[in-house]
Design an enzyme around this catalytic site. Structure first.
Site, PDB file in Angstrom:
ATOM      1  N   HIS A 116      25.374   7.355  26.359  1.00 22.67           N
ATOM      2  CA  HIS A 116      25.576   5.955  26.756  1.00 22.67           C
ATOM      3  C   HIS A 116      24.286   5.201  26.440  1.00 22.67           C
ATOM      4  CE1 HIS A 116      25.997   2.628  29.706  1.00 22.67           C
ATOM      5  NE2 HIS A 116      27.275   2.935  29.785  1.00 22.67           N
ATOM      6  N   ASP A 151      22.189  12.743  32.738  1.00 17.89           N
ATOM      7  CA  ASP A 151      22.949  11.535  33.048  1.00 17.89           C
ATOM      8  C   ASP A 151      24.296  12.018  33.591  1.00 17.89           C
ATOM      9  OD1 ASP A 151      24.578   9.356  33.105  1.00 17.89           O
ATOM     10  OD2 ASP A 151      24.110   8.663  31.066  1.00 17.89           O
ATOM     11  N   GLN A 155      29.199  10.246  34.773  1.00 20.99           N
ATOM     12  CA  GLN A 155      30.625  10.547  34.601  1.00 20.99           C
ATOM     13  C   GLN A 155      30.996  11.926  35.139  1.00 20.99           C
ATOM     14  OE1 GLN A 155      32.756   8.348  33.766  1.00 20.99           O
ATOM     15  NE2 GLN A 155      31.537   6.781  32.754  1.00 20.99           N
ATOM     16  N   LYS A 196      31.035   4.261  40.495  1.00 24.49           N
ATOM     17  CA  LYS A 196      31.967   5.097  39.728  1.00 24.49           C
ATOM     18  C   LYS A 196      32.557   6.213  40.596  1.00 24.49           C
ATOM     19  CE  LYS A 196      29.486   4.406  35.367  1.00 24.49           C
ATOM     20  NZ  LYS A 196      30.325   3.533  34.554  1.00 24.49           N
ATOM     21  N   CYS A 240      29.628   0.971  25.487  1.00 28.46           N
ATOM     22  CA  CYS A 240      28.166   1.192  25.573  1.00 28.46           C
ATOM     23  C   CYS A 240      27.764   2.481  24.861  1.00 28.46           C
ATOM     24  CB  CYS A 240      27.676   1.216  27.010  1.00 28.46           C
ATOM     25  SG  CYS A 240      27.962  -0.313  27.878  1.00 28.46           S
TER      26      CYS A 240
HETATM   27  N1  PLP Z   1      25.730   6.817  31.759  1.00 25.06           N
HETATM   28  C1  PLP Z   1      27.036   6.967  31.538  1.00 25.06           C
HETATM   29  C2  PLP Z   1      27.520   8.226  30.906  1.00 25.06           C
HETATM   30  C3  PLP Z   1      27.926   5.953  31.894  1.00 25.06           C
HETATM   31  O1  PLP Z   1      29.224   6.106  31.641  1.00 25.06           O
HETATM   32  C4  PLP Z   1      27.421   4.778  32.487  1.00 25.06           C
HETATM   33  C5  PLP Z   1      28.333   3.669  32.826  1.00 25.06           C
HETATM   34  O2  PLP Z   1      29.345   3.476  32.197  1.00 25.06           O
HETATM   35  C6  PLP Z   1      26.058   4.681  32.715  1.00 25.06           C
HETATM   36  C7  PLP Z   1      25.238   5.718  32.343  1.00 25.06           C
HETATM   37  C8  PLP Z   1      25.457   3.483  33.345  1.00 25.06           C
HETATM   38  O3  PLP Z   1      25.888   3.321  34.643  1.00 25.06           O
HETATM   39  P1  PLP Z   1      25.511   1.996  35.463  1.00 25.06           P
HETATM   40  O4  PLP Z   1      25.978   0.846  34.620  1.00 25.06           O
HETATM   41  O5  PLP Z   1      26.271   2.128  36.723  1.00 25.06           O
HETATM   42  O6  PLP Z   1      24.041   1.995  35.658  1.00 25.06           O
END
Ligand code: PLP
Length: 419
Positions: A132, A209, A212, A235, A374
């Site tokens: 992401h 990270d 998900q 999420k 993203c």
């Molecule tokens: N990392 C992953 C794999 C994500 O899917 C997301 C959000 O879609 C993020 C990071 C970023 O999350 P946030 O926007 O809640 O900070």
């Protein structure tokens, strides 16, 4: 028919769905919303909404500041929320849990604090092509500031991490490895334990990270042996505005504070400051107090349902989605087979724009996401500029998937008639 399928589900999704006000019958007589955009954000059950309301109505004051009773109550509840997160992910200490605005905030904290103080020219950070933007851009910014180099492990055509390619990128210059546990586009589940072990053998620090993965499967940060783990409350049925950075105590202790301000100090004089102990050192200013309580309520809800059950449920919905989409002509599913992925199914239909398709589905009451999610470099690697993504959670039912299939069938007929 659909009910008999629901009855065989690992969990009673229709009953759980009844706890989510936004997913109930609508005033306009339309069928209830089919919400399949859970990888972007999830909905909240009444329990979490009530927790937030009660919090503001009866318990709210600033934390770690006042000596009045309301502030003490608020502080106790805030620290209990931290302990709930600690238990949920199996951390050793509650002070290893830092409340952040979200996964993005957590990753940026590591980049700014650990990265700025540790890395320089000649050092390397190993990422993957399936990250992401939140797990790419903070490292690109770090590289701009420090002169370190980024390397990207390849993704196979099937949408799996190319493990031998990843090994080829790992070397004695690799100081940090940052990898997603689950791809937010492909649903691919990465072998976190193996990756962490190999990264540690190479002497690198590891950031996972987990945006998900934490909401959808049991997490044990000690079994992962990860150094840092970042995820977001919104999420996982919690409020937006709160997330978590787990960090290993020794690393957090050694790192300089990132943001400066109130709460993160032990003492301030006109000549300088001494930082507070963990976790306050990394929580400058007023933290997300009520969102943290809401996150604790979300964790209670998830514990009640059970993460293994949620995972099994999403697996069935994913299999059903693959079968339905594969039966439609011209649909290309991105990513691996259901046994290697989480409840995320992205797809493209050559000749039809992803946005147009998502709008056609929305007109039929099915909410999916369209775009690059993203993850522009991943889409470039897969040779597409955008995709449509359906992603599931515990309140989705086989009927929702049926409605996605029917809506797709209708949309495809419509687009093909036009051209
Ligand atoms: N990392 C992953 C794999 C994500 O899917 C997301 C959000 O879609 C993020 C990071 C970023 O999350 P946030 O926007 O809640 O900070």
């Amino acid at each position: 028919m659909a009910m008999s399928r629901s009855e065989r589900l690992p969990l009673d999704a229709p009953a759980l769905r009844a706890e989510f006000p936004i997913l109930q019958d609508r005033d306009d007589g339309q069928p209830p919303l089919v919400y399949l955009d859970n990888a972007a954000t999830t909905q909240r059950p009444q329990q979490v909404i009530d927790r937030i309301t009660t919090g503001y109505q009866q318990q709210y004051a600033n934390v770690h500041r006042g000596i009045h009773r309301l502030s003490e109550l608020s502080t106790d509840l805030f620290e209990q929320a931290r302990e709930a997160v600690q238990r949920f992910i199996g951390a050793r200490h509650s002070h290893e849990i830092i409340f952040t605005p979200g996964a993005t905030g957590g990753i940026n904290l590591v980049a700014r604090s650990w990265g700025d103080s540790q890395l320089g020219p000649g050092d390397e950070i190993l990422l993957t092509e399936m990250e992401h933007h939140s797990n790419i851009v903070p490292w690109q910014q770090l590289a701009q500031r420090t002169g370190c180099r980024l390397r990207f492990a390849p993704v196979t055509a099937e949408g799996l991490l190319d493990l031998s390619g990843w090994e080829d990128c790992l070397n004695e210059r690799t100081r940090l490895v940052a990898v997603t546990a689950v791809s937010n586009v492909l649903g691919t589940i990465n072998p976190v334990v193996t990756l962490v072990r190999r990264a540690h053998e190479a002497g690198a620090v590891v950031v996972i990270d987990a945006a998900q993965s934490v909401p959808h499967e049991p997490t044990d940060v000690l079994a992962w042996d990860a150094d840092f783990v970042a995820f977001s409350g919104h999420k996982m049925l919690g409020p937006s505005g709160v997330g978590v950075l787990y960090g290993r105590e020794e690393l957090l202790e050694a790192m300089p504070p990132f943001l400066g301000g109130g709460s993160m100090i032990h003492r301030v004089t006109l000549d300088g400051f001494t930082p507070a102990n963990l976790p306050s050192k990394f929580e400058a200013g007023t933290p997300p107090i009520v969102p943290a309580w809401g996150l604790a309520a979300a964790i209670e809800f998830l514990d009640r349902v059970g993460l293994p059950t949620i995972r099994a449920h999403e697996r069935l919905l994913t299999e059903q989605t693959h079968a339905l989409l594969n039966a439609l002509s011209g649909v290309r599913i991105l990513g691996p087979s259901p046994d290697q992925k989480a409840g995320i199914v992205s797809f493209v239909v050559p000749g039809i724009q992803a946005n147009d398709l998502a709008m056609a589905l929305d007109e039929q009451g099915v909410a999916v996401r369209a775009g690059h999610h993203c993850a522009m470099p991943l889409h470039a690697r897969l040779g597409v500029s955008a995709s449509v993504r359906a992603s599931f959670y515990l309140y989705n039912t086989p009927d929702d998937v049926e409605r996605l299939g029917q809506a797709m069938d209708c949309a495809l007929k419509l687009f093909r008639r036009r051209h």
